[in-house]
Design a protein around this motif. Sequence first.
Motif, PDB file in Angstrom:
ATOM      1  N   LYS A 117       0.852  -1.184   0.000  1.00 19.09           N
ATOM      2  CA  LYS A 117       0.000   0.000   0.000  1.00 19.09           C
ATOM      3  C   LYS A 117       0.887   1.234   0.000  1.00 19.09           C
ATOM      4  N   PHE A 118       0.438   2.281  -0.704  1.00 15.26           N
ATOM      5  CA  PHE A 118       1.197   3.518  -0.696  1.00 15.26           C
ATOM      6  C   PHE A 118       0.230   4.702  -0.674  1.00 15.26           C
ATOM      7  N   LYS A 119       0.733   5.798  -0.161  1.00 16.92           N
ATOM      8  CA  LYS A 119      -0.057   7.017  -0.069  1.00 16.92           C
ATOM      9  C   LYS A 119       0.891   8.188  -0.146  1.00 16.92           C
ATOM     10  N   GLY A 120       0.517   9.217  -0.910  1.00 16.24           N
ATOM     11  CA  GLY A 120       1.403  10.346  -1.075  1.00 16.24           C
ATOM     12  C   GLY A 120       0.666  11.647  -1.281  1.00 16.24           C
ATOM     13  N   ASN A 121       1.300  12.729  -0.860  1.00 12.29           N
ATOM     14  CA  ASN A 121       0.781  14.078  -1.075  1.00 12.29           C
ATOM     15  C   ASN A 121       1.894  14.939  -1.645  1.00 12.29           C
ATOM     16  N   SER A 122       1.551  15.753  -2.622  1.00  4.72           N
ATOM     17  CA  SER A 122       2.520  16.651  -3.249  1.00  4.72           C
ATOM     18  C   SER A 122       1.928  18.048  -3.339  1.00  4.72           C
ATOM     19  N   ASP A 123       2.722  19.028  -2.936  1.00  5.36           N
ATOM     20  CA  ASP A 123       2.319  20.431  -3.024  1.00  5.36           C
ATOM     21  C   ASP A 123       3.261  21.140  -3.985  1.00  5.36           C
ATOM     22  N   TYR A 124       2.657  21.916  -4.937  1.00  5.18           N
ATOM     23  CA  TYR A 124       3.438  22.611  -5.950  1.00  5.18           C
ATOM     24  C   TYR A 124       3.143  24.115  -5.868  1.00  5.18           C
ATOM     25  N   LEU A 125       4.205  24.899  -5.790  1.00  8.85           N
ATOM     26  CA  LEU A 125       4.081  26.351  -5.815  1.00  8.85           C
ATOM     27  C   LEU A 125       4.920  26.875  -6.965  1.00  8.85           C
ATOM     28  N   THR A 126       4.241  27.498  -7.954  1.00 14.40           N
ATOM     29  CA  THR A 126       4.932  28.015  -9.126  1.00 14.40           C
ATOM     30  C   THR A 126       4.941  29.537  -9.073  1.00 14.40           C
ATOM     31  N   ASP A 127       6.142  30.089  -9.108  1.00 16.59           N
ATOM     32  CA  ASP A 127       6.339  31.542  -9.031  1.00 16.59           C
ATOM     33  C   ASP A 127       6.699  32.049 -10.424  1.00 16.59           C
ATOM     34  N   ASP A 138       7.238  35.061 -13.370  1.00 19.77           N
ATOM     35  CA  ASP A 138       7.767  36.425 -13.393  1.00 19.77           C
ATOM     36  C   ASP A 138       6.789  37.421 -14.001  1.00 19.77           C
ATOM     37  N   THR A 139       5.727  36.936 -14.674  1.00 20.88           N
ATOM     38  CA  THR A 139       4.806  37.857 -15.358  1.00 20.88           C
ATOM     39  C   THR A 139       3.355  37.682 -14.929  1.00 20.88           C
ATOM     40  N   ARG A 140       3.060  36.736 -14.042  1.00 16.95           N
ATOM     41  CA  ARG A 140       1.676  36.528 -13.606  1.00 16.95           C
ATOM     42  C   ARG A 140       1.666  36.009 -12.178  1.00 16.95           C
ATOM     43  N   PRO A 141       0.467  35.949 -11.540  1.00 16.49           N
ATOM     44  CA  PRO A 141       0.405  35.548 -10.131  1.00 16.49           C
ATOM     45  C   PRO A 141       0.905  34.121  -9.914  1.00 16.49           C
ATOM     46  N   ASP A 142       1.308  33.867  -8.673  1.00 20.80           N
ATOM     47  CA  ASP A 142       1.736  32.517  -8.305  1.00 20.80           C
ATOM     48  C   ASP A 142       0.602  31.529  -8.505  1.00 20.80           C
ATOM     49  N   PHE A 143       0.986  30.275  -8.746  1.00 23.17           N
ATOM     50  CA  PHE A 143      -0.010  29.230  -8.996  1.00 23.17           C
ATOM     51  C   PHE A 143       0.264  28.081  -8.029  1.00 23.17           C
ATOM     52  N   ILE A 144      -0.755  27.665  -7.257  1.00 17.39           N
ATOM     53  CA  ILE A 144      -0.604  26.615  -6.251  1.00 17.39           C
ATOM     54  C   ILE A 144      -1.415  25.393  -6.690  1.00 17.39           C
ATOM     55  N   GLU A 145      -0.749  24.239  -6.672  1.00 17.79           N
ATOM     56  CA  GLU A 145      -1.397  22.978  -7.042  1.00 17.79           C
ATOM     57  C   GLU A 145      -1.132  21.936  -5.961  1.00 17.79           C
ATOM     58  N   LEU A 146      -1.957  20.912  -5.950  1.00 17.89           N
ATOM     59  CA  LEU A 146      -1.720  19.783  -5.050  1.00 17.89           C
ATOM     60  C   LEU A 146      -2.118  18.482  -5.746  1.00 17.89           C
ATOM     61  N   PHE A 180      -5.593  26.039  -6.606  1.00 12.69           N
ATOM     62  CA  PHE A 180      -6.290  27.074  -5.864  1.00 12.69           C
ATOM     63  C   PHE A 180      -6.440  28.310  -6.759  1.00 12.69           C
ATOM     64  N   ASP A 181      -7.687  28.799  -6.836  1.00 13.53           N
ATOM     65  CA  ASP A 181      -7.923  29.982  -7.665  1.00 13.53           C
ATOM     66  C   ASP A 181      -7.471  31.245  -6.937  1.00 13.53           C
ATOM     67  N   GLU A 182      -7.719  32.396  -7.546  1.00 15.51           N
ATOM     68  CA  GLU A 182      -7.238  33.654  -6.976  1.00 15.51           C
ATOM     69  C   GLU A 182      -7.867  33.943  -5.627  1.00 15.51           C
ATOM     70  N   GLY A 183      -9.038  33.366  -5.359  1.00 13.75           N
ATOM     71  CA  GLY A 183      -9.688  33.566  -4.068  1.00 13.75           C
ATOM     72  C   GLY A 183      -9.262  32.557  -3.026  1.00 13.75           C
ATOM     73  N   GLY A 184      -8.326  31.680  -3.365  1.00 14.04           N
ATOM     74  CA  GLY A 184      -7.840  30.685  -2.427  1.00 14.04           C
ATOM     75  C   GLY A 184      -8.747  29.486  -2.284  1.00 14.04           C
ATOM     76  N   ILE A 185      -9.669  29.289  -3.223  1.00 13.66           N
ATOM     77  CA  ILE A 185     -10.605  28.170  -3.175  1.00 13.66           C
ATOM     78  C   ILE A 185     -10.024  27.004  -3.973  1.00 13.66           C
ATOM     79  N   GLU A 186     -10.090  25.806  -3.390  1.00 15.26           N
ATOM     80  CA  GLU A 186      -9.573  24.606  -4.047  1.00 15.26           C
ATOM     81  C   GLU A 186     -10.506  24.183  -5.178  1.00 15.26           C
ATOM     82  N   VAL A 187      -9.933  23.992  -6.366  1.00 13.44           N
ATOM     83  CA  VAL A 187     -10.689  23.604  -7.550  1.00 13.44           C
ATOM     84  C   VAL A 187     -10.118  22.296  -8.080  1.00 13.44           C
ATOM     85  N   GLN A 188     -10.945  21.279  -8.166  1.00 15.31           N
ATOM     86  CA  GLN A 188     -10.474  19.977  -8.628  1.00 15.31           C
ATOM     87  C   GLN A 188     -10.234  20.001 -10.128  1.00 15.31           C
ATOM     88  N   ASP A 189      -9.123  19.423 -10.563  1.00 16.06           N
ATOM     89  CA  ASP A 189      -8.795  19.279 -11.983  1.00 16.06           C
ATOM     90  C   ASP A 189      -9.085  17.843 -12.394  1.00 16.06           C
TER      91      ASP A 189
END
Length: 890
Positions: A458-468, A470-478, A524-533
């Motif tokens: 059995k395996f379980k994992g979590n990954s957090d991605y923060l993309t910075d 230079d020309t647009r707002p940061d983008f957060i994924e999980l 996470f959108d600009e309002g900080g709400i989690e949106v499923q992809d």
Amino acid sequence: MQLNVTVTLPPNYNFNPTIFMKRFITTVIQAGLFITCFFLVSSLNAQQFAGATGGGRGGPQQMNIGRFYGKVVDENKKGVGYATVQLYRMEFDTVAKMPKQVLLTGQITEDNGDFSLEKLPVTGEFELRISFIGYAETTQKVSFGLKSPAGGGAPPTGGMGGGNFDVDLGNIKLFDEAQTLSEVTVTASASQTTLALDKKVYRVDKDASAAGGNAQDALKNVPSLSVDLDGNVSLRNGSPQIFVDGRPTTLSLDQIAADAIESVEVITNPSAKFDAGGGTAGIINIVLKKEKRLGYNGNVRAGAATRGGFNGGGDVNARGEKTNIFISGNLNRMKGYNEGETVRQNLIGDPLTNVTQLADGKMAGYFANGRTGFDWFLDNRNTLTLSGSYTRGHFEPSDELTVRTDSIFTPDTTFSEYVRNTDQDRNFRNLGSSAQFKHLFPKAGAEWTADVNYNRVKFKGNSDYLTDYDTRPDFIELQQSEGKGRFMTFQTDFVNPLTDKIKLEGGMKAAMRRNQNDNYNAHFDEGGIEVQDTSLADHYKFIDNVFAAYGQFNHQFANWGYQVGLRAESSIYEGSLTDRRDSSFTIGYPISLFPSVFFTRKLNDLDNVQLAYTRRVNRPNFFQTMPFTDYSDKENLRRGNPKLEPEFVNSVEVSYQNVFKSGHNLLFSIYYKRNTNLITSYLESAENLEGVTVPLITYANSNSSEAYGGEMTLKNSFFNVLDLTTNVNIYQAKVDASNVETDLVIDQLTWFVKENLQLKLPAGFTLQLTGEYRSKASFTPESGNRMPWQPGPTNTAQGYTLSNWFVDAALRKDILNKKGTLTLNVNDIFATRRNGTFTESTLFIQDSFRTRDAQIFRLNFSYRFGKMDTSLFKRKNMKTNMQGNDMMGG
């Protein structure tokens, strides 16, 4: 006594075979652990009871005043330390009403080969047996010159006839292991590498540079093998199948402690007895430590590494006349770093661009495993073995990826850049159990075995991605992932010697694998709400069943012999995406035949030659056949091909072996391998969900591939202080994928050299150096470090790997009367182990480089203990029974 039990089930009760199997396996493991603890407690009670009771072999009238002593030496008259010395005598079995051979005592020789067997009965004849790995067992009759009295009674207390009860047996010489059809072993005392016509055996417990590491560290020192930074193993530029104790495993190499490994066997041309699938370049069998010497023995160990890593563990083994109990455990804490650089020139898009990626990663985590079990010797001909294992790991990798994109061939050159930080948390658990029964028939060499093996992961994992950007707002994924797998095998084999020169073998096997995986992606959108992809999610499961049967016929003459075998295998593959309707697919592969032929010729006592032919198969896996596009990585899409056909491999090898009188050994092979319907990864273009054209990885059956070359392994021993093992492999590899893309052919000459040096220094020090160089080579299929749910080995005709080299070193010192060992080792001394690849297609041209964990120092300590006690697990008479002998000497 008879016990009747009636169970009444509710009318609406539904039998769930999955739940039943889980509970059954859990019960078996719990029972095995309970029985193991029971035997350990019983042994302690028996020894305590023995101190207060009488009884024992020989009775009070037996006179145990004899002594045999001598020295075990090799062909160069050098003392052989740690050889096993055992003394047997025929005694009358009052239960079976017949005489049987009984072990009286035993000992491990001192470092200089000396042994002394004391407090022996002085009447009758004895048989002395001496054995050591790599040497043929030596037996000889010995006695004190007194016959046993008529009727088996005790001798008179006086008038012994002047017998000599202190007998010097002199130097007893050990010779290289006897030559047989299947194996000709040529090795020196405690040799690290054993060469044979059909396999190479590498003693990991003699490898100082692997101490404190994992199986990747152990395998990279083995002749013929190459291990990359990710733990992928190649054998003659092909993908081997990896076994643990002769069975497939669900563990990756970085989840197996090197200190738990006794040896590694490399079989380049497996016979029909072995699985035909799972790899196209032979078999690597990792043999875990398990002692079977009478009495108890074991070792404890601990170590630390620079950058904060540490390890610890131990093994204990206890054997009596009816049971052999073993238990081991290891804990490894890992810390390291890696760096990488990728430069890609895109050939599609408007405008054209160059992309540069710089990666800087860290790894922190641990894995721990435990293993226990016992052999139950029901009688002289039947043995039952139960064992269980548990492995758990927790890893926290992180990395920073800087990506710069430059436009080219435009009036105004522009660029963009972003930095992506990734933090992951991964956990896994692996539970394994096995049961084996072995029956020996009255006919010498005839046996039947049956075993069942079960593994659940059995395996379980979590990954957090923060993309910075230079020309647009940061983008957060999980991303959240969870999966499980089950693997069960049933196998039975028999060996029937029809005569002393003719042998028949056969067997059947069923292997069943179940795996399921679920990935959840969101941002996470600009309002900080989690949106499923939902388009990036992966939800799938698959079933893989393989059924096989084989037969082998072996016939040996005075100076030559042959072995012919035939294996039949069929398989069925079922897969589906669990979140999509009508997404299931089934691929059935009919029965295929896999012959094997071996001819061996003994030229003289020192020279042998063998011709081998085998056929194997590489079946497509889930990822290669899944007929749906995987969008989880928007820059690199992936899609399987349900029309893939199995890849078949025909191999021919001629091997020559020479054992020089001076003790040097040579094994030389020339080989040819041809693959038809080669499963090849291939790059083409497709649009991602954002409408951007990106590369898509898919698979196809290319026309063929072939490789031919020569391999030499030379073992040299100089002045009993310097041992060299040289492995050189030169081959030409060609991949013809012109049916996939016009003129897509790669023809590459590659050479590979590995050197292992061991030098005995004064004051008990030993220096070990291991070096490897690999030239530019066709892309090597990945193997060895993937989990069951990950993509399997593939070839490609669109690139090659770049040359690289490295040197590892270790210094070992025996202490505490050779019961303890201190080891200091360092990997990649010169920080040159830099894996690189070049890829060229109609989509892009790319260079990629990576380094990982260079110049890490590890200091390890191990302590061996043990005692040979022939009365373990029995009641003993302390007044009359001989005492155990210290196995480690001192």
